[in-house]
Design an enzyme around this catalytic site. Structure first.
Site, PDB file in Angstrom:
ATOM      1  N   THR A  36     -15.206   1.144  63.324  1.00 23.89           N
ATOM      2  CA  THR A  36     -16.546   0.870  63.879  1.00 23.89           C
ATOM      3  C   THR A  36     -16.941   2.080  64.711  1.00 23.89           C
ATOM      4  O   THR A  36     -16.302   2.353  65.740  1.00 23.89           O
ATOM      5  CB  THR A  36     -16.514  -0.385  64.780  1.00 23.89           C
ATOM      6  OG1 THR A  36     -16.097  -1.498  63.997  1.00 23.89           O
ATOM      7  CG2 THR A  36     -17.894  -0.663  65.359  1.00 23.89           C
ATOM      8  N   LYS A  81     -23.371  -3.651  61.244  1.00 24.68           N
ATOM      9  CA  LYS A  81     -22.333  -4.154  62.167  1.00 24.68           C
ATOM     10  C   LYS A  81     -22.872  -4.201  63.610  1.00 24.68           C
ATOM     11  O   LYS A  81     -22.711  -5.199  64.308  1.00 24.68           O
ATOM     12  CB  LYS A  81     -21.114  -3.228  62.064  1.00 24.68           C
ATOM     13  CG  LYS A  81     -20.109  -3.344  63.174  1.00 24.68           C
ATOM     14  CD  LYS A  81     -18.972  -4.252  62.842  1.00 24.68           C
ATOM     15  CE  LYS A  81     -18.070  -4.424  64.060  1.00 24.68           C
ATOM     16  NZ  LYS A  81     -17.058  -5.414  63.904  1.00 24.68           N
ATOM     17  N   LYS A 107     -17.904  -2.202  73.488  1.00 25.15           N
ATOM     18  CA  LYS A 107     -17.944  -1.003  72.630  1.00 25.15           C
ATOM     19  C   LYS A 107     -19.119  -1.101  71.642  1.00 25.15           C
ATOM     20  O   LYS A 107     -19.904  -0.169  71.489  1.00 25.15           O
ATOM     21  CB  LYS A 107     -16.625  -0.870  71.861  1.00 25.15           C
ATOM     22  CG  LYS A 107     -16.650   0.238  70.825  1.00 25.15           C
ATOM     23  CD  LYS A 107     -15.448   0.261  69.896  1.00 25.15           C
ATOM     24  CE  LYS A 107     -15.699   1.278  68.779  1.00 25.15           C
ATOM     25  NZ  LYS A 107     -14.612   1.394  67.821  1.00 25.15           N
TER      26      LYS A 107
HETATM   27  P1  NAD Z   1      -5.929   0.335  67.197  1.00 24.01           P
HETATM   28  O1  NAD Z   1      -6.048   1.142  68.437  1.00 24.01           O
HETATM   29  O2  NAD Z   1      -4.933  -0.777  67.131  1.00 24.01           O
HETATM   30  O3  NAD Z   1      -5.604   1.322  65.966  1.00 24.01           O
HETATM   31  C1  NAD Z   1      -6.096   2.624  65.830  1.00 24.01           C
HETATM   32  C2  NAD Z   1      -4.961   3.479  65.272  1.00 24.01           C
HETATM   33  O4  NAD Z   1      -5.474   4.783  65.023  1.00 24.01           O
HETATM   34  C3  NAD Z   1      -3.792   3.620  66.242  1.00 24.01           C
HETATM   35  O5  NAD Z   1      -2.590   3.238  65.587  1.00 24.01           O
HETATM   36  C4  NAD Z   1      -3.799   5.095  66.605  1.00 24.01           C
HETATM   37  O6  NAD Z   1      -2.508   5.632  66.829  1.00 24.01           O
HETATM   38  C5  NAD Z   1      -4.449   5.701  65.376  1.00 24.01           C
HETATM   39  N1  NAD Z   1      -5.050   7.006  65.609  1.00 24.01           N
HETATM   40  C6  NAD Z   1      -5.898   7.384  66.597  1.00 24.01           C
HETATM   41  N2  NAD Z   1      -6.231   8.683  66.452  1.00 24.01           N
HETATM   42  C7  NAD Z   1      -5.580   9.129  65.352  1.00 24.01           C
HETATM   43  C8  NAD Z   1      -5.509  10.386  64.698  1.00 24.01           C
HETATM   44  N3  NAD Z   1      -6.187  11.449  65.123  1.00 24.01           N
HETATM   45  N4  NAD Z   1      -4.722  10.481  63.608  1.00 24.01           N
HETATM   46  C9  NAD Z   1      -4.015   9.415  63.156  1.00 24.01           C
HETATM   47  N5  NAD Z   1      -4.044   8.199  63.735  1.00 24.01           N
HETATM   48  C10 NAD Z   1      -4.811   8.069  64.818  1.00 24.01           C
HETATM   49  O7  NAD Z   1      -7.395  -0.193  66.870  1.00 24.01           O
HETATM   50  P2  NAD Z   1      -7.809  -1.399  65.899  1.00 24.01           P
HETATM   51  O8  NAD Z   1      -7.924  -2.662  66.668  1.00 24.01           O
HETATM   52  O9  NAD Z   1      -6.975  -1.348  64.674  1.00 24.01           O
HETATM   53  O10 NAD Z   1      -9.318  -0.969  65.556  1.00 24.01           O
HETATM   54  C11 NAD Z   1      -9.613   0.054  64.633  1.00 24.01           C
HETATM   55  C12 NAD Z   1     -11.114   0.077  64.400  1.00 24.01           C
HETATM   56  O11 NAD Z   1     -11.523  -1.206  63.905  1.00 24.01           O
HETATM   57  C13 NAD Z   1     -11.948   0.329  65.669  1.00 24.01           C
HETATM   58  O12 NAD Z   1     -13.024   1.154  65.336  1.00 24.01           O
HETATM   59  C14 NAD Z   1     -12.392  -1.072  66.075  1.00 24.01           C
HETATM   60  O13 NAD Z   1     -13.608  -1.062  66.799  1.00 24.01           O
HETATM   61  C15 NAD Z   1     -12.572  -1.730  64.717  1.00 24.01           C
HETATM   62  N6  NAD Z   1     -12.455  -3.199  64.725  1.00 24.01           N
HETATM   63  C16 NAD Z   1     -11.434  -3.808  65.372  1.00 24.01           C
HETATM   64  C17 NAD Z   1     -11.353  -5.197  65.361  1.00 24.01           C
HETATM   65  C18 NAD Z   1     -10.221  -5.913  66.063  1.00 24.01           C
HETATM   66  O14 NAD Z   1     -10.300  -7.148  66.204  1.00 24.01           O
HETATM   67  N7  NAD Z   1      -9.166  -5.237  66.491  1.00 24.01           N
HETATM   68  C19 NAD Z   1     -12.319  -5.958  64.680  1.00 24.01           C
HETATM   69  C20 NAD Z   1     -13.343  -5.302  63.991  1.00 24.01           C
HETATM   70  C21 NAD Z   1     -13.396  -3.918  64.022  1.00 24.01           C
END
Ligand code: NAD
Length: 297
Positions: free
Chosen positions: A97, A172, A247
């Site tokens: 997102t 979204k 966010k």
């Molecule tokens: P998270 O922080 O658990 O996962 C993100 C991952 O990206 C981490 O494992 C981190 O180490 C990795 N990362 C960051 N920078 C990096 C890089 N340069 N290279 C490689 N890996 C890298 O976050 P999440 O909850 O999985 O969310 C991910 C996305 O999904 C976000 O944009 C969030 O807004 C969206 N989202 C999350 C949810 C939810 O319920 N968690 C729901 C809908 C949307």
């Protein structure tokens, strides 16, 4: 047909999404900065890639699931990034997102290199990711959508093509702006009802079949009782954390300001969620804003 899928960002959402691709019979190469995330991925049958470049060069399809626009721009357009190494026929899916402008910039850069890309943010949370039941809101050209769809079908249940590049992100944040505003509206009504001596269940019974009906009331009621499955019944454990709602509301405000749209209630919702998060609500469910409005957060 089995493909090689590269998956970058194996966190709370990306981890289970990548493993659903493994379960569907694809070879999945993974990359993440977190060793713990990589270990879980490998123990579920994924293969660890040495670098973003190695992953990109070997993949037919690339999925990214990263925290924010700056990470997505860097992973695609930065030195050693995806666009330097991927083959021109690679299908790219960014499910993070992020802000609409970043989504459009990265997508245009991919197109310049002859690559097809969609922005495909999700709703459905960690449970939806694990169950392969996410909703994908997809932006991008028809051919990119058609190429991405078989992979989105594995990770999700509802796949909607919302238009050209960036329109997945637009859908979204517009949806979540409605959600943030409506949750505050419903919460204010319950707080007012309490002060007026109107029982919460009575308000629910009336409004859920009257013109005040909305998802925040009938599916996710912010007070305990009327909707047994809502986070209000488990002391506002998320669910959907207030920090994530904030966010999305901030992304909506960025988009509104860049597009010149008037969204005064969206702005007010972002301010209220900022206050709620700063007063300790960050890790609570976003419906916990009712306690903040009541003055008992
Ligand atoms: P998270 O922080 O658990 O996962 C993100 C991952 O990206 C981490 O494992 C981190 O180490 C990795 N990362 C960051 N920078 C990096 C890089 N340069 N290279 C490689 N890996 C890298 O976050 P999440 O909850 O999985 O969310 C991910 C996305 O999904 C976000 O944009 C969030 O807004 C969206 N989202 C999350 C949810 C939810 O319920 N968690 C729901 C809908 C949307």
């Amino acid at each position: 047909m089995s493909s090689t899928v590269g998956f970058i960002g194996l966190g709370n959402m990306g981890g289970p999404m990548a493993l659903n691709l493994v379960k569907a019979g694809h070879r999945v190469l993974g990359f993440d900065l977190s060793e713990a995330a990589l270990e879980t991925f490998v123990s579920g049958g994924g293969e660890k890639a040495g670098s973003v470049g190695d992953l990109a060069a070997a993949s037919d399809v690339i999925v990214t699931m990263l925290p924010a626009g700056k990470h997505v721009r860097q992973i695609y357009q930065g030195e050693g990034g995806i666009l330097e190494s991927a083959r021109p026929d690679t299908v790219m899916i960014d499910s993070s997102t992020i802000d609409v402008d970043s989504a459009r910039v990265v997508s245009a850069a991919a197109l310049e290199k002859g690559m097809t890309m969609v922005d495909a943010p999700v709703s459905g949370g960690v449970a939806g990711a694990a169950a392969g039941a996410l909703t994908f809101m997809v932006g991008g050209p028809d051919d990119a959508f058609a190429a991405a769809k078989p992979f989105l079908d594995i990770m999700g249940k509802t796949i909607v093509h919302a238009g050209g590049a960036g329109n997945g992100q637009a859908a979204k944040i517009c949806n979540n702006m409605i959600l943030g505003i409506s949750m505050i509206g419903v919460s204010e009504a319950f707080v007012l009802a309490e002060k007026l001596g109107l029982d919460a269940q009575k308000l629910f019974d009336i409004s859920s079949t009257a013109s005040g009906q909305c998802w925040s009331l009938t599916s996710y009621c912010p007070v305990p009782g009327p909707v047994p499955g809502s986070p209000a019944n488990r002391d506002y454990q998320p669910g959907f954390a207030a920090a994530m709602m904030l966010k999305d509301l901030k992304l909506a405000q960025e988009a509104a300001s860049s597009a010149g749209a008037a969204t005064p209630l969206g702005a007010e919702a972002a301010s209220l969620y900022t206050l709620f998060c700063n007063s300790g609500g960050e890790v609570r469910d976003f419906s916990g804003i009712v306690q903040f409005l009541r003055g008992s957060s």
